[in-house]
Design a protein around this motif. Sequence first.
Motif, PDB file in Angstrom:
ATOM      1  N   ILE A 296     -63.716  37.517  12.772  1.00  0.00           N
ATOM      2  CA  ILE A 296     -65.180  36.796  13.776  1.00  0.00           C
ATOM      3  C   ILE A 296     -66.709  37.382  12.769  1.00  0.00           C
ATOM      4  O   ILE A 296     -66.744  38.274  11.836  1.00  0.00           O
ATOM      5  N   VAL A 297     -67.079  37.026  13.062  1.00  0.00           N
ATOM      6  CA  VAL A 297     -68.657  36.698  12.487  1.00  0.00           C
ATOM      7  C   VAL A 297     -69.561  36.353  13.084  1.00  0.00           C
ATOM      8  O   VAL A 297     -70.443  34.947  14.014  1.00  0.00           O
ATOM      9  N   LEU A 298     -71.095  37.450  13.458  1.00  0.00           N
ATOM     10  CA  LEU A 298     -71.630  37.566  14.392  1.00  0.00           C
ATOM     11  C   LEU A 298     -73.422  36.642  13.748  1.00  0.00           C
ATOM     12  O   LEU A 298     -73.151  36.955  12.512  1.00  0.00           O
ATOM     13  N   ILE A 299     -73.398  35.815  13.913  1.00  0.00           N
ATOM     14  CA  ILE A 299     -74.997  35.723  13.635  1.00  0.00           C
ATOM     15  C   ILE A 299     -75.472  34.941  15.200  1.00  0.00           C
ATOM     16  O   ILE A 299     -75.766  33.897  15.989  1.00  0.00           O
ATOM     17  N   PRO A 300     -76.672  35.648  14.704  1.00  0.00           N
ATOM     18  CA  PRO A 300     -77.846  35.719  16.206  1.00  0.00           C
ATOM     19  C   PRO A 300     -77.768  34.196  17.029  1.00  0.00           C
ATOM     20  O   PRO A 300     -77.499  32.767  15.136  1.00  0.00           O
TER      21      PRO A 300
ATOM     22  N   VAL B 168     -60.867  32.116  11.979  1.00  0.00           N
ATOM     23  CA  VAL B 168     -62.278  32.426  11.904  1.00  0.00           C
ATOM     24  C   VAL B 168     -63.359  32.071  12.725  1.00  0.00           C
ATOM     25  O   VAL B 168     -63.243  30.763  13.366  1.00  0.00           O
ATOM     26  N   MET B 169     -64.136  33.391  13.792  1.00  0.00           N
ATOM     27  CA  MET B 169     -64.366  32.793  14.854  1.00  0.00           C
ATOM     28  C   MET B 169     -66.718  33.026  14.837  1.00  0.00           C
ATOM     29  O   MET B 169     -66.178  34.112  14.254  1.00  0.00           O
ATOM     30  N   ILE B 170     -67.310  32.259  14.913  1.00  0.00           N
ATOM     31  CA  ILE B 170     -69.175  32.066  14.576  1.00  0.00           C
ATOM     32  C   ILE B 170     -69.077  31.889  15.664  1.00  0.00           C
ATOM     33  O   ILE B 170     -69.138  30.827  16.291  1.00  0.00           O
ATOM     34  N   GLY B 171     -70.442  32.853  15.754  1.00  0.00           N
ATOM     35  CA  GLY B 171     -71.607  32.477  16.848  1.00  0.00           C
ATOM     36  C   GLY B 171     -71.656  34.223  17.134  1.00  0.00           C
ATOM     37  O   GLY B 171     -71.857  35.222  16.828  1.00  0.00           O
TER      38      GLY B 171
ATOM     39  N   SER C 122     -71.471  36.782  22.182  1.00  0.00           N
ATOM     40  CA  SER C 122     -70.298  37.077  23.068  1.00  0.00           C
ATOM     41  C   SER C 122     -68.794  36.254  22.229  1.00  0.00           C
ATOM     42  O   SER C 122     -67.226  36.300  22.454  1.00  0.00           O
ATOM     43  N   ALA C 123     -69.138  35.925  21.075  1.00  0.00           N
ATOM     44  CA  ALA C 123     -67.984  35.839  20.248  1.00  0.00           C
ATOM     45  C   ALA C 123     -67.412  36.830  19.970  1.00  0.00           C
ATOM     46  O   ALA C 123     -65.822  36.861  18.812  1.00  0.00           O
ATOM     47  N   LEU C 124     -67.708  37.801  20.100  1.00  0.00           N
ATOM     48  CA  LEU C 124     -66.969  39.645  20.049  1.00  0.00           C
ATOM     49  C   LEU C 124     -65.508  39.205  20.137  1.00  0.00           C
ATOM     50  O   LEU C 124     -65.150  39.761  19.632  1.00  0.00           O
ATOM     51  N   PHE C 125     -65.776  38.944  21.376  1.00  0.00           N
ATOM     52  CA  PHE C 125     -64.856  39.096  22.073  1.00  0.00           C
ATOM     53  C   PHE C 125     -63.377  38.665  22.053  1.00  0.00           C
ATOM     54  O   PHE C 125     -62.707  38.355  23.157  1.00  0.00           O
ATOM     55  N   THR C 126     -63.708  37.450  21.476  1.00  0.00           N
ATOM     56  CA  THR C 126     -62.978  35.968  20.977  1.00  0.00           C
ATOM     57  C   THR C 126     -60.686  37.614  20.973  1.00  0.00           C
ATOM     58  O   THR C 126     -60.786  37.997  20.130  1.00  0.00           O
ATOM     59  N   PRO C 127     -60.400  36.686  21.621  1.00  0.00           N
ATOM     60  CA  PRO C 127     -58.775  36.816  21.653  1.00  0.00           C
ATOM     61  C   PRO C 127     -58.218  37.346  19.755  1.00  0.00           C
ATOM     62  O   PRO C 127     -56.737  36.881  20.805  1.00  0.00           O
ATOM     63  N   PHE C 128     -58.339  37.497  19.377  1.00  0.00           N
ATOM     64  CA  PHE C 128     -57.482  37.788  18.020  1.00  0.00           C
ATOM     65  C   PHE C 128     -56.554  37.980  17.741  1.00  0.00           C
ATOM     66  O   PHE C 128     -56.770  39.337  18.141  1.00  0.00           O
ATOM     67  N   PRO C 129     -55.215  37.986  17.773  1.00  0.00           N
ATOM     68  CA  PRO C 129     -53.849  39.046  18.226  1.00  0.00           C
ATOM     69  C   PRO C 129     -54.168  39.622  16.334  1.00  0.00           C
ATOM     70  O   PRO C 129     -53.429  41.510  16.586  1.00  0.00           O
TER      71      PRO C 129
END
Length: 738
Positions: free
Chosen positions: A251-255, A301-304, A307-314
């Motif tokens: 997960i990549v958090l970006i403002p 890869v989830m970028i956002g 709220s992207a922090l809660f991506t349900p990646f296994p």
Amino acid sequence: MLYADVIIDISAPSLDRTFQYRVPEEWEREAVTGAPVLVPFGKGNSERKGYIVSLSEEPKIDRERLKPLSRVCERGLAIEDSLVELAYWMKEHYGGTWNDALRTVIPVKAAVERHEAREVAAKKGREELLLACEEAERKHHGAKARLLRQLAEQPVVPYEVVSGKMHCGAATVRSLETAGYLAVQPKRRETRLGEGFRTELNPEQEKAAAAILQTLGAPETFLLFGVTGSGKTEVYLRVIAEVLARGEQAIVLIPEIALTYQTVMRFYRCFGDRVAFLHSRLSKGERYAISERAKRGEISVMIGPRSALFTPFPKLSLIVVDEEHEGSYKSESTPRYHARETAVRRAQMIGATVVLGSATPSLESYRRALSGEYRLLTLSRRAGGAALPKAQIVDMRREFAERNRSIFSRPLREKMEERLQKGEQIMLFLNRRGYAGFLSCRSCGEALTCPHCDVSLTAHRDGTLRCHYCGYRTRTPERCPSCGSPYLAGFGTGTQKLEELVKKEFPQARVLRMDADTTRTKDGYERLLNAFGDHRADVLIGTQMIVKGHDFGGVTLMGVLAADMSLFASDFRAAERTFQLLAQAAGRAGREDKPGEVVIQTYQPEHYAVVAAAEQDYPKFFREELAFRKALHYPPEGNLLAVLGASPDESLLAQEMKRLLEDAKEFAGERELSIGWLGPAAAGLRRTNDIYRQVIYGKHADYEALVAVKNRMEQRLLSGEVGRGCRVQFDFNPLTLY
């Protein structure tokens, strides 16, 4: 028999507990922790939505008295066990109800029709696309031009990128499809890694990447502290490439404000359709589809934004928080969580690595890095060998004494003329939008204020006065409403006024302005950035949104006007915020082969935040600021709990907040907690949108002591003994004082 503890999807404090239900045999397979369910609730057994938070084989009361749950929602997306646990931690750590926390971590709030993944593919060669792009630009068809230019560089683009970050509507896409320039097609299911990661890293970047890779997948937190332009993104890309090679996820958090489509395409070129993006313009259907793909492992890869922090990646093994100092990572709604702290907690729970990146780290993160809680990695040089810009601090008191009444100091004006003659680009940063800060009567001295908020109205060039809090708008009066005098004058300068002055002083310059007023339209932000990036303007004027991570190679001069505007705000973080803005602004200049310069105009040239920002010396600023925080026991040298009460009835609010504080003091005294209290007092913004606000502050070295007090206050509010007619929220270590 299986029994489910369910949280009902109603954010009422009186219902902030679990209710147990029997699980009918036909639903036992689907009834898993985190699953959305429908249950009979209340005396009338009305059907309500809820979420299973735990399962057991033992009933808490007589089995016959337990109601059976109605069904498990077929189209609902079950929450990972770890995310349910994270929601409970957020509830305890930040306040609010179980349901508030669950709603925050749930990928979607409603089951909606699944959208098929699509992509836009070029059907013409690069030269033809660029010719069509030039024609679209001549006709001022901005969306068409953007899409054609992007397809010339990248022949296949995800449809969500086109419709979202590129702001190209369906009509634009259909028009170009009809003309034969592109085709919209289902996204191919094979993994396409594009060009992959091929950038050569310099020795500092290699060392940083190697250190992270060495502990990848372990619950370790790194602070990647790199000067502006040092290539932190290249380090992220190298580490993420290894994550994908291991079959894991990141997960990549970006403002949100920094998530331009150029950033999107950079990741897409490296990782192809293994990457997905969350942003504010996605529909519920698009968000649901992305969450389903993440849960099934179809994306890696989830970028956002936060709220992207809660991506349900296994198989999540890496969380990157870029620009970790940014205030947008702190939620403004209950629970008021900070994405940085919550990311570290999620990583600890599942055994993942966290990388926090910034050129101007928060004091909290840098303090933890120095203490050994985080591991500090430093990038001290710009990637590619570019030099840091030379900075000049201009004392505006001296300019005034020497009869320069202009908003432009003489050094800034000279350097602007020089850059315009050379055809180089200039950025001017002024952190106030509008035409004038406020309008005041020169006869009676009254400022024109908002009738719904305790703030002055901001004057705009279109002849209106606006409240930037509640949106109230009115025409500028010809006479003072208080005394009838015609002598009304604007005080202070905003970006609109600055734009007018630049055009007057430099008539040959092509000028763009970027602030909340010029970026209201769906494509306003990207349109202005693209125009400036394509050298269709010489000067870009803007508020803080222009200093957030943009990379314009043609910019060789950054002018910072009124650098100390935020320095004396009634907030203990004022100096830190000023330093970060000035240092980030300075970092926009000279990012390629041409040297850059920065002119910082200020009335406080000796202030340590201004001096350290000009020198790009973060450790120097940190030492000075930490001494101030330590003396007053402010974060990170202590912890602060803000209790914010709001009500349309000011006298009732004052009464209930006083009772709440008295009870909290009694509770703290019984447990020998020496908490320093302040308030209750009117908030800095006493009234907004006709709602009155009061605040209580509690200060203690131990965070958990403040959590205990918060829990007591919540119990009292829940019982209804205090706080009647008021809405009360809790905020730990707030980023701004209320």
